[in-house]
Design an enzyme around this catalytic site. Structure first.
Site, mmCIF file in Angstrom:
data_model
loop_
_atom_site.group_PDB
_atom_site.id
_atom_site.type_symbol
_atom_site.label_atom_id
_atom_site.label_comp_id
_atom_site.label_asym_id
_atom_site.label_seq_id
_atom_site.Cartn_x
_atom_site.Cartn_y
_atom_site.Cartn_z
ATOM 1 N N ASP A 102 0.827 -1.208 0.000
ATOM 2 C CA ASP A 102 0.000 0.000 0.000
ATOM 3 C C ASP A 102 0.863 1.261 0.000
ATOM 4 O OD1 ASP A 102 0.951 -0.440 2.598
ATOM 5 O OD2 ASP A 102 -0.982 -0.134 3.573
ATOM 6 N N PHE A 155 -0.202 11.519 7.473
ATOM 7 C CA PHE A 155 -0.741 10.194 7.721
ATOM 8 C C PHE A 155 -2.009 10.048 6.882
ATOM 9 C CE2 PHE A 155 -2.927 6.758 9.783
ATOM 10 C CZ PHE A 155 -1.890 5.877 10.048
HETATM 11 P P1 IMP Z 1 7.253 1.273 6.586
HETATM 12 O O1 IMP Z 1 7.796 -0.043 7.037
HETATM 13 O O2 IMP Z 1 7.589 2.365 7.564
HETATM 14 O O3 IMP Z 1 7.659 1.633 5.180
HETATM 15 O O4 IMP Z 1 5.691 1.213 6.661
HETATM 16 C C1 IMP Z 1 4.955 0.368 5.917
HETATM 17 C C2 IMP Z 1 3.587 0.156 6.523
HETATM 18 O O5 IMP Z 1 3.201 1.155 7.479
HETATM 19 C C3 IMP Z 1 2.582 0.253 5.431
HETATM 20 O O6 IMP Z 1 2.408 -0.990 4.812
HETATM 21 C C4 IMP Z 1 1.342 0.741 6.143
HETATM 22 O O7 IMP Z 1 0.617 -0.359 6.636
HETATM 23 C C5 IMP Z 1 1.858 1.557 7.315
HETATM 24 N N1 IMP Z 1 1.809 3.011 7.032
HETATM 25 C C6 IMP Z 1 2.844 3.825 6.761
HETATM 26 N N2 IMP Z 1 2.431 5.101 6.560
HETATM 27 C C7 IMP Z 1 1.081 5.069 6.687
HETATM 28 C C8 IMP Z 1 0.053 6.070 6.552
HETATM 29 O O8 IMP Z 1 0.282 7.261 6.263
HETATM 30 N N3 IMP Z 1 -1.222 5.659 6.756
HETATM 31 C C9 IMP Z 1 -1.536 4.360 7.059
HETATM 32 N N4 IMP Z 1 -0.621 3.406 7.181
HETATM 33 C C10 IMP Z 1 0.693 3.750 6.992
#
Ligand code: IMP
Length: 179
Positions: A102, A155
């Site tokens: 996503d 977010f």
């Molecule tokens: P990362 O490991 O920090 O890249 O985060 C990945 C996961 O964090 C994504 O697959 C989302 O499920 C969640 N995530 C990151 N940013 C957002 C946001 O802005 N809204 C909702 N979920 C988020």
């Protein structure tokens, strides 16, 4: 923070914009893979809407798998640690693998997944496709091969993305204004 009122969520990407962009990404993937078989891996839960809409446009022979990871604790911030809740996959040696996410935020989840693939399989190809790319928050060097939209440090919710489990079912992607 309590559950947000949907009325307070501002549209960032409309349903039409999202669907048009998905068609463009699908066109690129159809050209990339031609008629080669693909194993599409949807990262639950957030990528499920994107994966389903994207895969409906793909024309090659395709199998769909799901894995479940979690990195978000509560609210708006990442725990900084990726947990493999369910990562059981078939033998992907020699296969074309398309990972569907996503959003890439810090990049920790994407890095975890790419490392997992490299440690466990010798795939024919591994392509990482994310609907959203929050480049400003990156803490790793990972970049998606394909992404739909770059978003800034907000977010976002909707179209699979949640806040405390809510809003995944919105047809658009939105954010909560802080002021
Ligand atoms: P990362 O490991 O920090 O890249 O985060 C990945 C996961 O964090 C994504 O697959 C989302 O499920 C969640 N995530 C990151 N940013 C957002 C946001 O802005 N809204 C909702 N979920 C988020």
């Amino acid at each position: 923070m309590n559950t947000l009122d949907v009325k307070d969520i501002k549209v960032l990407l409309s349903e039409e914009k999202i669907q048009n962009r998905i068609q463009e990404i699908a066109d690129k993937l159809n050209a990339l893979y031609q008629n080669e078989e693909v194993y599409a891996i949807c990262v639950l839960k957030g990528a499920v809407f994107f994966a389903i809409d994207l895969l409906k446009h793909l024309k090659m022979p395709l199998k769909m798998e799901f894995i479940r990871l979690s990195s978000y604790g509560t609210g708006f911030s990442t725990s900084g640690k990726v947990n493999a809740v369910d990562i059981s996959l078939p033998d992907l040696n020699g296969k074309n693998v398309l990972i569907i996410e996503d959003i890439i935020d810090t990049g920790l989840t994407a890095k975890f997944l790419m490392d997992f693939m490299h440690c466990n399989f010798r795939t024919k190809s591994t392509i990482f496709c994310s609907l959203l790319d929050k480049k400003v928050s990156r803490k790793t060097e990972i970049e998606p091969d394909y992404y739909g939209f770059e978003v800034d440090d907000k977010f976002v919710v909707g179209y699979g993305l949640d806040y405390e489990g809510y809003y995944r079912n919105l047809r658009f992607i939105g954010y909560v204004p802080t002021k």
